[in-house]
Design a protein around this motif. Structure first.
Motif, PDB file in Angstrom:
ATOM      1  N   PHE A  28       1.071  17.921  -3.508  1.00  0.00           N
ATOM      2  CA  PHE A  28       2.314  17.066  -3.302  1.00  0.00           C
ATOM      3  C   PHE A  28       3.305  16.892  -4.682  1.00  0.00           C
ATOM      4  O   PHE A  28       4.405  17.212  -4.587  1.00  0.00           O
ATOM      5  N   ASP A  30       2.700   7.347   0.115  1.00  0.00           N
ATOM      6  CA  ASP A  30       2.642   8.812  -0.457  1.00  0.00           C
ATOM      7  C   ASP A  30       2.327   8.843  -1.909  1.00  0.00           C
ATOM      8  O   ASP A  30       1.795   7.918  -2.348  1.00  0.00           O
ATOM      9  N   HIS A  31       1.888  10.144  -2.035  1.00  0.00           N
ATOM     10  CA  HIS A  31       1.302  10.399  -3.388  1.00  0.00           C
ATOM     11  C   HIS A  31       2.558  10.132  -4.438  1.00  0.00           C
ATOM     12  O   HIS A  31       3.906  10.127  -4.077  1.00  0.00           O
ATOM     13  N   GLU A  66       0.926  -1.210  -0.064  1.00  0.00           N
ATOM     14  CA  GLU A  66       0.010   0.179  -0.073  1.00  0.00           C
ATOM     15  C   GLU A  66       0.818   1.228   0.123  1.00  0.00           C
ATOM     16  O   GLU A  66       1.770   1.446   0.799  1.00  0.00           O
ATOM     17  N   ALA A 126      -0.867   8.102  -6.287  1.00  0.00           N
ATOM     18  CA  ALA A 126      -1.552   6.792  -5.859  1.00  0.00           C
ATOM     19  C   ALA A 126      -1.720   6.369  -4.586  1.00  0.00           C
ATOM     20  O   ALA A 126      -1.165   5.209  -4.056  1.00  0.00           O
ATOM     21  N   LYS A 127      -1.429   7.782  -3.710  1.00  0.00           N
ATOM     22  CA  LYS A 127      -1.272   7.252  -2.122  1.00  0.00           C
ATOM     23  C   LYS A 127      -2.626   6.421  -1.809  1.00  0.00           C
ATOM     24  O   LYS A 127      -3.683   6.522  -2.190  1.00  0.00           O
ATOM     25  N   GLU A 128      -2.336   5.373  -0.856  1.00  0.00           N
ATOM     26  CA  GLU A 128      -3.140   4.614  -0.206  1.00  0.00           C
ATOM     27  C   GLU A 128      -3.676   3.554  -1.400  1.00  0.00           C
ATOM     28  O   GLU A 128      -4.370   2.692  -0.857  1.00  0.00           O
ATOM     29  N   GLN A 129      -3.208   3.505  -2.545  1.00  0.00           N
ATOM     30  CA  GLN A 129      -3.731   2.680  -3.446  1.00  0.00           C
ATOM     31  C   GLN A 129      -2.539   1.592  -3.487  1.00  0.00           C
ATOM     32  O   GLN A 129      -1.405   1.646  -3.088  1.00  0.00           O
ATOM     33  N   LEU A 130      -3.013   0.226  -3.704  1.00  0.00           N
ATOM     34  CA  LEU A 130      -2.224  -0.872  -4.026  1.00  0.00           C
ATOM     35  C   LEU A 130      -1.292  -0.765  -5.019  1.00  0.00           C
ATOM     36  O   LEU A 130      -1.758  -0.287  -6.105  1.00  0.00           O
ATOM     37  N   LYS A 170     -10.287   5.900  -0.605  1.00  0.00           N
ATOM     38  CA  LYS A 170      -9.708   6.364  -1.777  1.00  0.00           C
ATOM     39  C   LYS A 170      -9.925   7.561  -2.597  1.00  0.00           C
ATOM     40  O   LYS A 170     -10.564   7.607  -3.342  1.00  0.00           O
TER      41      LYS A 170
END
Lengths: 270, 270
Positions: free
Chosen positions: B35, A72-73, A69, A75-79, B11
């Motif tokens: 960011f 950071d940016h 996961e 796609a932060k918090e994306q897998l 998300k």
DNA sequence: GAAATAGTGTCTTTAAGACAGTATGTG
DNA sequence: CACATACTGTCTTAAAGACACTATTTC
């Protein structure tokens, strides 16, 4: 036309004899040393070079991938696939092993370079190319990692290629999840490569424990190929391949007739 | 363990629906945009990224490679694979095609990425990694290029791998020439890849003119494999493969019975 | 014993290798 | 005609698929 470079000076600096079997840099001549001293590689813009690793295992007749996961940016918090930037003093293999250790916790893993993805625009931060790698690991070790795990479904037959679908089975929606960047394409390329290697290399060696049944080996092949294989022919082929050795012992704690355990023979150099 | 990333915020930024079949960068959220604006990829040292191309053909039962005499240090006046630095706005494929055009004069050539070579120390100028490519071209076009041409001898059987030897047959010493950098290893990797593809892809399509005899196709296979193949079985296999189509016409200007000419059928999508 | 899977033996089909023999061009 | 290569047909061998049958375990 062919003669021009033959007529040049006789390759100054006593490099004529070296067999150059190694990758060591040759001692530069005085002329070359002067050139190198004045040379600035950074006169031109350079891309950032990342390394991403597709860590795969086979469990319950399916392919699984180790994810990460993003904290950071972008796609932060994306897998995403575990990845990171290659350090300036590292080889690609070293960078890949460092990333596998840092982001998935695996030491001493089978690892192989896959393909370099470099579409401009694949990373919103700017020009980032990534050298993708494939790693294979047995299910027991895979399960011990805290990484989020994605089940892979391959929507194309054989070695056609294309992106694959990834599901996180815990609960939630039973539709494929979205991966960061072009990581679904990278995964697709990894599966394609794995299918291609299946018939010519004892790939199960990396995906199974030291001792395993022929049925478990067949499960690995079926999961990778995405289709069933003929049992009789598979047994004959594997036993005739010379890669396997019977251990004499048998599996335990099964509710049917226990099958014999085999191990891989390390192929002697030819 | 699996649940942690499932519990995060849903998300943000409306990216949930996008199927992301394309490689387009998604519109960033305000948070992400901030960011990215503050992000400096160049905070870390980056390597230079080069592209080298192994341009191969088959002629007179041997493999030949198109080379390039280096005009600058390092390895000045030594032979090397045609190569150059990837420009910041180019894809790898674009860079490879530009280099093939500039250094060998070929337009519209079959091209495929091979492997990324990144040993620290492989280039005396500093940290330079190279994404090697393979290109295939028919002998007639190959011969028309002014590039120095090297004949390849493969000292290993099958798909064992390792560096290969390159000879420039014009005259001079009949010992292998030295190539710049790690280019002998790159060539070896290219031959290995070619041998691997031989049985599964109609590779001759790129190496032969539009119409050719079965004997010419067999010559291609034998040159790539470095060993003779059974003629009867080869004919049967090729004709049964569905890749070939008889033209009805025959070769001319030969001193024996003229063989029928065939062409490759473009495989329909499955 | 029933059920389930492991493992063996054998028949058929298919593809490769070997090779004899025919076809068609050159000289 | 001899000769070289293209092409065809057939026999043999090896491997894959199919399937019947036996073996060993749990329940």
């Amino acid at each position: 036309m062919l003669s021009a470079y033959m007529l040049g000076e006789e390759k100054g600096g006593g490099m004529g004899k070296q067999k150059s079997k190694t990758k060591k840099t040759k001692a530069p001549s005085a002329d070359e040393a002067a050139f190198l001293a004045g040379h600035r590689l950074d006169a031109f813009p350079r891309p950032s070079v990342a390394v991403d690793v597709v860590i795969l295992t086979v469990r319950a007749a399916a392919l699984f991938v180790c994810l990460h996961e993003r904290s950071d940016h972008p796609a932060k918090e994306q897998l995403a696939l575990p990845g990171g930037f290659m350090r300036i003093e590292e080889s690609l293999d070293e960078a890949a092993r460092r990333i596998v250790k840092e982001k998935a916790g695996f030491d001493d893993i089978f690892l192989e370079q896959l393909y370099t993805f470099a579409d401009p625009g694949r990373d919103p931060r700017g020009r980032v190319i990534t050298v993708a790698h494939v790693a294979l690991i047995e299910a027991a070790r895979f399960d011990a990692s805290p990484c989020p795990k994605g089940r892979i479904e391959v929507p194309w037959p054989g070695e056609t290629g294309g992106p694959v679908d990834v599901f996180v089975d815990s609960d939630g929606p039973h539709s494929p999840i979205e991966l960061a960047f072009d990581h679904r394409d990278i995964l697709g390329t990894a599966v394609r490569r794995l299918r291609g290697k299946l018939d010519y290399t004892p790939i199960g060696f990396q995906l199974l424990p030291a001792e395993f049944t022929l049925r478990a080996l067949q499960d690995v092949h079926e999961a990778v190929r995405g289709e069933q294989v003929n049992k009789d022919s598979f047994r004959r082929r594997m036993l005739a391949s010379g890669h396997l050795e019977a251990t004499g012992s048998h599996e335990r704690d099964v509710t049917w007739r226990p099958a014999e355990l085999y191990r891989f023979i390390r192929r002697s150099a030819v």
